[in-house]
Design an enzyme around this catalytic site. Structure first.
Site, short mmCIF file in Angstrom:
data_model
loop_
_atom_site.label_atom_id
_atom_site.label_comp_id
_atom_site.label_asym_id
_atom_site.label_seq_id
_atom_site.Cartn_x
_atom_site.Cartn_y
_atom_site.Cartn_z
CG ASN A 82 -2.28 0.62 0.90
OD1 ASN A 82 -2.34 1.64 0.22
ND2 ASN A 82 -3.35 0.05 1.41
CG HIS A 112 23.83 3.53 11.06
ND1 HIS A 112 24.43 4.00 9.91
CD2 HIS A 112 22.51 3.78 10.92
CE1 HIS A 112 23.52 4.54 9.13
NE2 HIS A 112 22.34 4.42 9.71
N GLY A 139 -0.81 -1.51 8.88
CA GLY A 139 -0.35 -0.15 8.61
C GLY A 139 0.54 0.39 9.71
CB THR A 162 12.94 -5.81 17.76
OG1 THR A 162 12.29 -6.57 18.80
CG2 THR A 162 12.45 -4.37 17.79
CE LYS A 163 14.51 -10.15 21.29
NZ LYS A 163 15.78 -9.62 21.04
CE LYS A 180 -6.58 -16.88 17.95
NZ LYS A 180 -7.90 -16.33 17.59
#
Length: 183
Positions: A82, A112, A139, A162-163, A180
């Site tokens: 989208n 970085h 979104g 992040t994982k 879930k």
């Protein structure tokens, strides 16, 4: 090994080298041409195919769209991305078939150096992001470098992943956590 090959191999790469700068400029020019266009406008698909080589005819990226290179984005069939997404594709971003990506989703592969002195240089790492088949990325989600999201996952709107997320999961929050299992 040139700097783009280093990027794609998760090695420290120099962003100021000519081959990287040429790749950035190529992508920025194509993205600028797409700005203000609709997916239905004449010439849009041709520009998109120059930006993301090999994009399947059944997959769509809605403008506005932002990326670093374009050629680091690999999409399966029937992928829908989208509007207003940002894909920093220093490493490969791979998205499986029948996956939906909501508006304002950001996918980052760039990382970085942690040392502040090293961070002053024009060098960075890039770690691939892989999103499986039949996923729905809500979104405003942010997918961080090196993350793999398994098949049939739902990532809640606004989540920060992040994982890795295992297949058949619904994950939400910051940081995203599995709430879930669907299979």
């Amino acid at each position: 090994m040139n700097e783009i090959e280093k990027m794609r191999s998760s090695k420290l790469a120099d962003m100021e080298k000519p081959e990287v700068q040429e790749s950035f400029i190529h992508a920025k020019k194509l993205v600028a041409q797409m700005r203000g266009m609709s997916t239905y406008d004449e010439g849009f698909r041709e520009i998109l195919e120059k930006l993301v080589p090999g994009i399947p005819a059944t997959s769509v990226i809605c403008p506005p769209f932002h990326c670093d290179h374009g050629h680091g984005i690999r999409l399966g069939e029937h992928v829908f991305i989208n509007a207003n997404c940002t894909f920093l594709d220093g490493a490969y971003i791979t998205i499986g078939t029948h996956t939906l990506v909501g508006p304002n989703v950001q996918i980052y592969t760039s990382q970085h150096p942690m040392d502040y002195v090293a961070r002053r240089e024009s060098k960075e790492y890039a770690y691939p992001v892989t999103i499986g088949e039949d996923c729905w990325i809500g979104g405003g989600a942010i997918i961080c470098p090196g993350v793999t999201i398994g098949d049939r996952c739902i990532i809640g709107a606004g989540s920060v992943v992040t994982k890795d997320i295992p297949a058949g999961s619904i994950a939400v929050g910051n940081p995203a956590k599995v709430i879930k299992k669907t299979d």
